[in-house]
Design an enzyme around this catalytic site. Structure first.
Site: not given
Length: 469
Positions: A82, A158, A182
């Site tokens: 990420k 997210s 997330s």
């Protein structure tokens, strides 16, 4: 195997090709980079592609496999990390246009370090929303990240790009981070598997008792492989736990004799749509058929516990906003700026009171789930939402995270698994276990994976028509 079959296969099939010499890590990286070129434009999952770094890692892995000395199960496998995970020489933007000129990272955070030590081929970094404070694939810097099953639909967040990339067949597993759901939310939107581990089991920086890095993949076995690599301790995370004993067992945990709670509703105004509840009921029925003692749980809360938690998130986001140079703050996504603005006016005593309220709510959750060996619940209360939306409530972009957020507060491990496709879109269930039972949660999730009523054929997002499959 065809090129598509290679990239859509579980990682074990690729390792077998490495062992036999039928393919090399360099071959699979070449296919992966070509797939990024072909499929990423439809979903916008990749924030940065590190072709040179990945090539060097793949070449080293190819030499190890040729010598019969791979470093472990991730050696030579393409993976992603990420945007918020620091890795040397790669950009860190935290999803925000205001950070576009921040210098590249000069250190490897614990997840990136563990992956490199294991020989994984980090092909790049994936997109996320501003500050990680939106459970949707919408960012001021990256734009909209779309769901590969239907590009008019949201990827969740997210860890938005991690979910969209995996469902598009980019990488065999991914590192996301999870503060309110997330990794589990994108898994629910995109048909994947993910684990929010016991806090401290997967080290990360900066240390946090609420946020965890977590593995994501298309199969439970692939998530187990990454979990084993990520879960080694790291002195930089003062909350990191002592090593667990050995690798995660790969045998499924049969539910016979287990007490399973089914949580369809948290409390006032927070239940789930009928289509989601039908998928949850299918999972409960599978567990009951497997010999579990399955009971429907009463709602956990009489009063809505979310406002206090939301205010804690607002203060966190407001602090990050204030850390940005004043003339750049207008670049932060307006939904985040508007939502977190009240956080700047909260006093220390307000913050403390909210923290105490959240702790009381977390204890209610812990005590209720402790009556069972494991609890299953929805991941998301609806069958997703439109790609452009910042959440089900635009004024509170994390408000639909109720089923997932409380496991971050109790530090319990919680996995997500796709268990149905109402209307052609994935719907996930959540499997929650007691603290430290990460391996057992994954093993029960693997048993459920074997009972899933649908066989998943992964989509090519460039060929998927929007508005339904």
């Amino acid at each position: 195997m065809s090129d598509d079959a290679v990239l859509d296969s579980p990682a074990d099939a690729v390792r077998e090709a490495y062992r036999s010499g039928a393919m090399t890590p360099v071959d699979v990286l070449t296919l992966t980079l070509a797939r990024i070129d072909a499929r990423n434009p439809a979903v916008n999952a990749m924030a940065y592609v590190d072709a040179d770094g990945a090539a060097a890692a793949a070449e080293a892995a190819t030499r190890r496999w040729a010598a019969g000395a791979p470093l472990g199960p991730l050696d030579g496998l393409p993976v992603t990390i990420k945007d918020s995970v620091h890795a040397v020489g790669t950009p860190w933007r935290h999803g925000c246009a205001a950070n576009a000129d921040v210098p590249d990272s000069t250190f490897d955070s614990p997840p990136a370090a563990r992956l490199k030590e294991a020989g994984a081929v980090i092909v790049g970094k994936t997109t996320m929303p501003d500050f990680g404070m939106m459970a949707a694939g919408v960012s001021s810097l990256y734009g909209i990240t779309r769901n590969p099953w239907d590009t008019s639909r949201n990827s969740g967040g997210s860890s938005a790009g991690a979910g969209a990339a995996l469902a598009s067949g980019i990488g065999f597993s991914a590192v996301g981070t999870d503060i309110a759901g997330s990794v589990r939310l994108p898994a629910g939107h995109c048909g994947l598997v993910a684990l929010k581990p016991t806090q401290g089991r997967v080290p990360h920086t900066a240390p946090s008792t609420m946020r965890s890095a977590g593995p994501m993949g298309r199969t439970v076995d692939d998530v187990m492989d990454m979990y084993d690599v990520l879960s080694g301790p790291d002195a930089r995370d003062l909350w990191s736990l002592a090593p667990s004993s050995g690798s995660t067992p790969r045998d499924p945990l049969a539910p016979s004799g287990l007490r399973i709670g089914v949580l369809p509703e948290l409390g006032p105004n927070f239940g789930a749509d009928d289509a989601v509840l039908a998928v949850l009921a299918d999972a409960a029925a599978a567990l009951r058929d497997g010999g579990a003692d399955v009971s429907t749980m009463a709602p956990l809360f009489r009063d809505d516990p979310y406002p206090a938690l939301d205010r804690l998130f607002q203060v966190r986001a407001a602090a990050e906003l204030e850390s940005i140079r004043e003339d750049l703050r207008e670049l932060v996504h307006p939904a985040i700026r508007g939502w977190c603005a009240p956080g700047a006016d909260r006093s220390a005593t307000d913050f403390t009171r909210d923290g105490e309220a959240v702790a009381r709510s977390a204890e209610l959750v812990r005590a209720a789930t402790a009556e069972f060996d494991y609890v299953i619940s929805p991941v998301i209360p609806t069958v997703g939402f439109a790609a452009e939306e910042v959440g089900l409530d635009p004024s509170h972009p994390l408000a639909h995270c109720g089923f997932t957020a409380w496991a971050n507060q109790t530090a319990q491990p919680a996995a997500a698994l796709c268990f149905g496709f109402p209307g052609g879109m994935p719907v996930g269930i959540q499997v929650i276990g007691p603290r430290f039972a990460d391996a057992e949660v994954l093993r029960l999730t693997k048993w459920l994976e074997s009972k899933r009523p649908d066989t998943i054929t992964w989509p090519d997002p460039a060929a998927v028509r929007t508005g339904g499959n």
